[in-house]
Design a protein around this motif. Structure first.
Motif, PDB file in Angstrom:
ATOM      1  N   UNK A 417     -34.813  30.024  14.233  1.00 19.68           N
ATOM      2  CA  UNK A 417     -34.016  29.008  14.910  1.00 19.68           C
ATOM      3  C   UNK A 417     -33.278  28.126  13.916  1.00 19.68           C
ATOM      4  N   UNK A 418     -33.929  27.784  12.815  1.00 16.92           N
ATOM      5  CA  UNK A 418     -33.280  26.988  11.779  1.00 16.92           C
ATOM      6  C   UNK A 418     -32.067  27.743  11.224  1.00 16.92           C
ATOM      7  N   UNK A 419     -32.230  29.043  10.956  1.00 14.82           N
ATOM      8  CA  UNK A 419     -31.125  29.856  10.438  1.00 14.82           C
ATOM      9  C   UNK A 419     -29.954  29.846  11.411  1.00 14.82           C
ATOM     10  N   UNK A 420     -30.230  30.084  12.694  1.00 19.79           N
ATOM     11  CA  UNK A 420     -29.172  30.132  13.696  1.00 19.79           C
ATOM     12  C   UNK A 420     -28.482  28.779  13.854  1.00 19.79           C
ATOM     13  N   UNK A 421     -29.265  27.720  13.930  1.00 14.81           N
ATOM     14  CA  UNK A 421     -28.704  26.385  14.139  1.00 14.81           C
ATOM     15  C   UNK A 421     -27.879  25.915  12.948  1.00 14.81           C
TER      16      UNK A 421
END
Length: 448
Positions: A417-421
């Motif tokens: 999620x951190x990567x996507x955000x």
């Protein structure tokens, strides 16, 4: 009888034997044997415990030999890059492989630069300067190690060394050699100019073989010890990242891969090496791929930090595992971030205290909880991924929409999620065992 291939996938913290079971057009993975890979410090030098690793690999083969439901087609080995050991004229290993985090090579960087500049080296190899590059290891060994000066005849990278133990054959696989800082990225051969300038001998190196080459079969001794027959041994894409990218099944040059393990590596597969000075200064490196192309990438000191944080917490008797750290990080809301690329996080004595001290120096705050400390790491990773994606887009002059994320880090949904955000890109989660999958796919293609 199921036809199977054996993948040995060795990372910086553990190794595993994984069977690839062919089921029509698909390959099912079955983990048969897993073992730790703990470095050993002796008199201030950090070594890989290669005898233990080889022993554990044979224990895995013994388990496979007892199976009556499988027909073994081949085996292949992938490991981390740059490290290796020397063989003498009698074919004996004369030194334990030294860990890439060992500090001995720092003393020779300036000596090498006095005769060959970093920009010159990069213009040939496309490899970023790092203390652990094989180039510096060989320079140190041949100048300061009297035993190797007298007896060292052949250098074998880690997967080549293990392959030698199993087959008795000397070779250097192309993708693992490409990590060394010794290979011309354009010709894909060892650079005569580098060897001549640094006083190295080409006789140290063995034949460069391409991924998919059968290098031999198990020796009679290994056959007798394990209970197996003359199993073909395939030189796969022996650098674990090269195998992981093969396992990620990248189809287009504008699709990024993010291999998440002890190291996090983000990159593209491109047709030609990128050797310009601005590419070097931006921190990109050029390594070989299973397809014979170039993996243009950035090497990020990533999940190593979380691994060492977990170790510190358990040393304080907190009894935490990764799910505990992840949940604590999700509950924390601050925006403080460490600089993942800072050398201070390479091998500190106490990773937790190093993170706390870095945030105190930069932000004037003192992190007190596990979640706050972990969040500083996740935020740092997100910032670095965001910046790296932007740099790739500038380099290829094309927008990147997709990141193929593979490796152990895909188990961490918070990291995904951190990567996507942070990047604003679609994240496609692949297999956690990407290196093993790529290893197996190359074997299957070689034996088909």
């Amino acid at each position: 009888m199921n036809k199977v291939h054996i993948a040995f996938d060795l990372g910086a913290s553990s190794g595993r034997l994984i069977l690839g079971i062919q089921k029509g057009e698909t390959v099912e993975l079955e983990e048969v044997h897993r073992f730790p890979n703990d470095p050993v410090v002796i008199n201030g030098t950090m070594y890989w415990d290669i005898p233990r690793l080889f022993h554990e690999m044979k224990q895995g083969l013994k388990k496979v030999a007892r199976r009556e439901d499988i027909e073994i087609q081949s085996m292949g080995i992938d490991t981390w890059g740059v490290d290796g050991a020397w063989i003498d004229e009698d074919g004996q290993m004369i030194n334990l492989p030294i860990h890439y985090r060992d500090a001995r090579t720092a003393k020779v960087i300036e000596e090498v630069e006095a005769v060959m500049s970093q920009d010159k080296l990069y213009s040939i190899t496309g490899i970023q300067k790092a203390n652990f590059n094989t180039l510096y290891q060989l320079y140190y060994d041949k100048k300061y190690n009297k035993v190797i000066q007298a007896q060292g005849r052949k250098w074998l990278f880690m997967p080549d060394l293990l392959g030698y133990f199993f087959t008795g054959k000397l070779y250097n696989e192309a993708t693992i050699a490409s990590t060394s800082g010794l290979v011309d990225a354009t010709t894909k051969a060892y650079s005569q100019e580098i060897f001549d300038t640094l006083g190295f001998s080409m006789d140290w190196m063995s034949e460069l073989v391409k991924p998919g080459t059968q290098v031999g079969t198990l020796t009679p001794q290994v056959q007798e010890e394990t209970g197996l027959g003359a199993i073909p041994v395939i030189a796969v894409a022996s650098h674990d990242t090269a195998s992981a990218v093969a396992g990620a099944k990248i189809e287009k040059e504008n699709e990024l891969y993010l291999v998440c393990g002890t190291w996090c590596l983000m990159g593209l597969e491109v047709s030609t090496p990128q050797l310009a000075e601005e590419v070097r200064l931006a921190g990109f490196t050029n390594e070989g791929s299973a397809k014979g192309k170039i993996r243009l990438l950035k090497n990020i000191n990533g999940l190593w930090i979380l691994q060492q944080l977990k170790k510190c917490l358990n040393d304080r008797d907190l009894s935490v595992d990764y799910p505990d750290i992840i949940e604590a990080a999700k509950a924390a809301s601050h925006t403080y971030a460490i600089d993942i690329t800072d050398e201070r996080f390479m091998a500190p004595l106490n990773m937790e205290q190093e993170i706390i001290q870095a945030c105190h120096e930069q932000y004037g705050v003192t992190l007190t909880s596990v979640g706050e400390v972990a969040t500083a790491v996740y935020n740092g990773l997100g910032n670095l991924y965001q910046e790296t994606v932007r740099q790739f887009e500038v380099l290829i002059q094309e927008e990147i929409s997709t990141i193929h994320m593979v490796g152990g880090g895909t188990k961490d949904q918070h990291l995904c999620e951190v990567v996507s955000q942070m990047t604003g890109k679609q994240v496609i989660k692949g297999t956690t065992e990407a290196s093993a999958m790529g290893n197996l796919l190359i074997q299957i293609q070689a034996r088909s």
